[in-house]
Each structure stands twice: as C-alpha cells, then as structure tokens.
Scaffold this motif. Structure first.
Motif, short mmCIF file in Angstrom:
data_model
loop_
_atom_site.label_atom_id
_atom_site.label_comp_id
_atom_site.label_asym_id
_atom_site.label_seq_id
_atom_site.Cartn_x
_atom_site.Cartn_y
_atom_site.Cartn_z
N ARG A 124 1.17 -0.97 0.26
CA ARG A 124 0.06 -0.19 -0.15
C ARG A 124 0.87 1.41 -0.26
N MET A 126 0.78 5.35 1.30
CA MET A 126 -0.38 6.15 1.75
C MET A 126 0.10 7.81 1.31
N ASN A 128 -0.59 11.17 3.35
CA ASN A 128 -0.93 12.29 3.93
C ASN A 128 0.17 12.92 4.63
N THR A 133 -7.57 14.97 1.34
CA THR A 133 -7.66 13.87 1.97
C THR A 133 -6.87 13.28 1.88
N LEU A 135 -5.22 9.55 1.43
CA LEU A 135 -5.68 8.03 0.68
C LEU A 135 -4.56 6.88 0.95
N VAL A 136 -4.83 6.90 0.37
CA VAL A 136 -4.32 4.42 0.06
C VAL A 136 -4.63 4.19 -0.65
N PHE A 137 -3.38 4.12 -1.75
CA PHE A 137 -3.31 3.72 -3.27
C PHE A 137 -2.83 1.90 -3.00
N ASP A 141 -4.47 0.55 -7.81
CA ASP A 141 -4.97 1.57 -7.96
C ASP A 141 -4.09 2.24 -8.86
N LEU A 192 -0.79 11.93 -7.93
CA LEU A 192 -1.09 11.71 -6.95
C LEU A 192 -1.65 12.53 -6.05
N GLU A 195 -4.64 14.13 -6.50
CA GLU A 195 -5.76 13.37 -6.09
C GLU A 195 -6.29 13.73 -4.66
N ALA A 196 -4.90 13.79 -3.72
CA ALA A 196 -5.07 13.85 -2.26
C ALA A 196 -5.18 15.28 -2.32
#
Length: 426
Positions: A124, A126, A128, A133, A135-137, A141, A192, A195-196
């Motif tokens: 995964r 992450m 943060n 938001t 997120l964890v991919f 993903d 990415l 996206e966050a």
C-alpha cells in the motif's frame, strides 16, 4: 537541415577524416593481420562444433540470460567498505557496457537494510499530512493513473567518494560504478498529490520506504510537482526487488538516496523533517567543520570507461577507441572533451546516441595509439554551461572532509604495455 545539425555533421566528418589519416599505418597492420588469419586460421577454414550440432530450443531459457562467455560481467562489491552487506553497495560494471541504458541485472545496488521482498497484492502507498483527503493506494489503483516513460540516470551521492583524498580504487567499476541509467515507467507524483489535494501550507513531502531501514527523505514540493515519478517498471519490465519492487520514487537529477525504494508513504508538511539521512548522513562536511545541507543535485560529471584499469589496451598500437559516459543533474550534456596528456591539451569527443535531459550520454574519441604512455581524462560541459572541475578545484572549494558529490575529473595512466592505473595529476 538546421545550422546546428549541419555543424554537427561537419564536425563528425572532419573527425573521421583525421582518424583515418592518422590511422593509415595502423589500418594497414590490421588489414594484413586480418588477411593472414583468413588465409590460414582454422577457426575460419574448418567447421566448428557450433556449425555442426543443433542448439537449444526456444524453451530452454524462458527468461533470457547473457551468454556464458559474458559471465564475468556482473556487479561487484568491495567487502571492506562497509561492516555488513545488508547496509552496503555493489557497483555497475561500467567498463563492460556501451550505449546509455544499463541492463536491469547490472544496475548497482545500495541498501540500508537489505532487499525488502514484498507481495505487490499486499503493498500500500499512503498520502497523508497537509492534504485535503488522506489516501491509500493499492498497486492496482496506481496502475489506473496516466503513466509516462522517462529515461534518467540514478547516481549515489557517494559515487567516487573514496577518491576525495587521493586515488584509492583501481577500477572504473569501483570509482564510478554507483550510477546507472534506465527507462522508468510510472505515474507523475503530481497526479497523486493533486488527487489528495495539497494544502496551501504544504511545502515539503516526506518519502518513506517499507524496508527494514524505513528510509525517509524530505523533498521540496516544487520538485515533487515537477518531474518526480512513482515508478513500477524499469526498461519495460517490473522493477527488480533490489531496485524497490513493487514501487519506488524517481527524483530526476538528484542524489540516489532520495529515490526512496519500496515506497509506502508520502507525507506533506510545512518544513523539512531533518531525518538521519539528511543530517548526519548525505550532507557535505566542509574544511571549517560546517556541513552543507540539501545539496540534492548531482553535478556535471564524466568518466572514461575504456581504456581503464579493468579494460586495458590489449590490441597493441594502432586504431583505438576511447569510450566513456557523461551526465548532469542539470540537464543534457552539451560537450565532452578528452585529454591524452593529463589535461594539457583537449580534443572534443563525439557524443553518440540519444541526448536526453538528466540521462547518461555516451561519448567516443577515436585515435591512433603509438604505444606511448597516456594520461587519459574526460571533461564534460552541460547545457547550463557548467564545466566539470578538476579534483584540486573541488578540494579548494570544499576541503578534504567530504564524501559526497565528488564530480572531479578522473585520470587513468596508460602504460606502454596497455596496462591502466588510477592516478592523480597535480
């Protein structure tokens, strides 16, 4: 045809004419020897086993491997450099390679906690910190984002570090072999982060690896949003485990320690984190005891890979090809010069193959060796006009206490018998 292209072709043609004129005598020797072999060499006149018998079928090696006669072309380490191989390095055999792309199995390794073996289905990533938001991919993903292919060099900041205080390691593989160049496939990091949603006070990104050392480095947000990749393939296939499988960070032109392998987390913050690898390590200790921090970019550099200590001249006098590599974290290489006499006189080398920003460049210099002793050097200039310094110029600016970012000019001493040694010219 552009004026620049015409100028390049004219220079290449002139270089070839000079080489052919200088090498007429050597060429005659070569032609004579070749004719003699053709007339009486049993390897020409007689049928050999490989002509006589069928070879292996197409399924003998489902994943191709090099010829058995190339078994010596491997990465090598220097056991006394580190206390333990799980926190150590091995070196790319630069003297055995050509072109600009490094085969996956020969890219140098640098580990701080050994190679992490990770099932991609369980991995995964992450994001943060200062984001709208968290997120964890999953790997699946990541594969759904638009991807790009880019060719970059990766150089450890400690490459050539043992040479700061003088000539130490007698081999191009060991003095300069902590560099490689591959084609990466991955997702631009900016996608990415977008996206966050990075908050307005988000100025830095902390990249963290999933290996036992939990490698972490601070990266300015400007760089993260510029050309960084979250990569999952190299040279068309999945990353090798030792290169960060299943996913790593690519930070073009900057020191390899920042290219965090086995990438598991990206934290956005408002200031750098001052991790171990950017305070006590990967800083440049100066003569006065102070250390330079955040010296990320790998500066313009070159090295002659052949002839070199592991690649002596064995053919004797006559036409000889000097080959080498040049690179710069600032962009493309504009020019490479070669000296046969320790820097007294310089001749422009021929840069051949793709010229890509922040990638390796291959150069050649063709000349007629008369058997005299040589002091071989190369000097690169990048597109920003930065010129590779001599070691003495580098030491005058930074002293003798450093380990990292040694981009000084390398000297190889070629003896009359073709044997080559690592030396310095004062």
């Amino acid at each position: 045809m552009s004026d620049k292209t015409k100028e390049t072709l004219d220079k290449t043609a002139a270089s070839r004419r000079r080489f052919l004129q200088a090498g007429l005598a050597g060429g005659a020797v070569l032609a004579g020897a070749s004719a003699a072999r053709a007339a009486g060499d049993p390897l020409i006149t007689e049928i050999q086993d490989w002509n006589r018998y069928l070879g292996d079928g197409v399924d003998a090696a489902p994943y191709g491997t090099p010829s058995e006669f190339e078994a010596h072309v491997v990465r090598r380490d220097v056991p006394w450099l580190t206390a333990d191989p799980v926190s150590s390095v091995n070196f790319t055999p630069l003297h055995e390679l050509d072109g600009i792309i490094t085969p996956n199995g020969l890219c140098f390794e640098r580990h701080h906690g050994g190679t992490a073996i990770i099932n991609p289905a369980e991995h995964r990533l992450m994001i943060n910190g200062l984001v709208d938001t968290p997120l964890v991919f999953t790997m699946q993903d990541l594969m759904r984002f638009p991807r790009e292919n880019r060719v970059y060099f990766l150089e450890c900041a400690a490459n050539s570090g043992m040479e700061w205080r003088g000539s130490q390691l007698n081999g191009c593989q060991f003095t300069h072999g902590m560099v490689h160049c591959v084609a990466y496939t991955g997702v631009p990091l900016k996608y990415l982060l977008e996206e966050a949603g990075v908050k307005t006070n988000g100025k830095w990104v902390l990249a963290e690896g999933a290996d036992a050392s939990a490698m972490t480095r601070s990266i300015p947000i400007e760089k993260a949003l510029d050309d960084c990749l979250v990569a999952f393939k190299m040279n068309g296939e999945a990353l090798r485990p030792e290169q960060g499988y299943p996913v790593r960070l690519v930070v073009p032109g900057w020191e390899g320690n920042m290219w965090v392998k086995w990438l598991r987390r990206l934290e956005v913050g408002d200031e750098p984190w001052a991790q171990r690898e950017e305070t006590s390590k990967y800083t440049d200790l100066l003569e006065n005891g102070k250390a330079r921090r955040h010296t990320w970019q790998m500066e313009v550099k070159s090295v002659i890979t052949s002839p070199s200590p592991q690649a002596p001249i064995t053919h004797g006098r006559g036409p000889t090809v000097i080959s080498g590599l040049a690179w710069s974290g600032g962009g493309r290489i504009k020019r490479v010069d070669v000296s046969l006499d320790g820097g007294r006189n310089w001749q422009e080398a021929r840069v051949d193959g793709p010229s890509l920003p922040k990638a390796l460049h291959r150069f050649y210099y063709d000349f007629n060796w008369d058997g005299s002793e040589l002091m071989l050097q190369s000097r690169a200039v990048d597109e920003d006009g930065y010129i590779q310094p001599t070691k003495n110029e580098l030491r005058a600016a930074r002293g003798m206490n450093s380990i990292y970012h040694n981009n000084g000019i390398q000297t190889w001493y070629v003896k009359a018998d073709g044997v080559v040694e690592n030396v310095e010219v004062s």
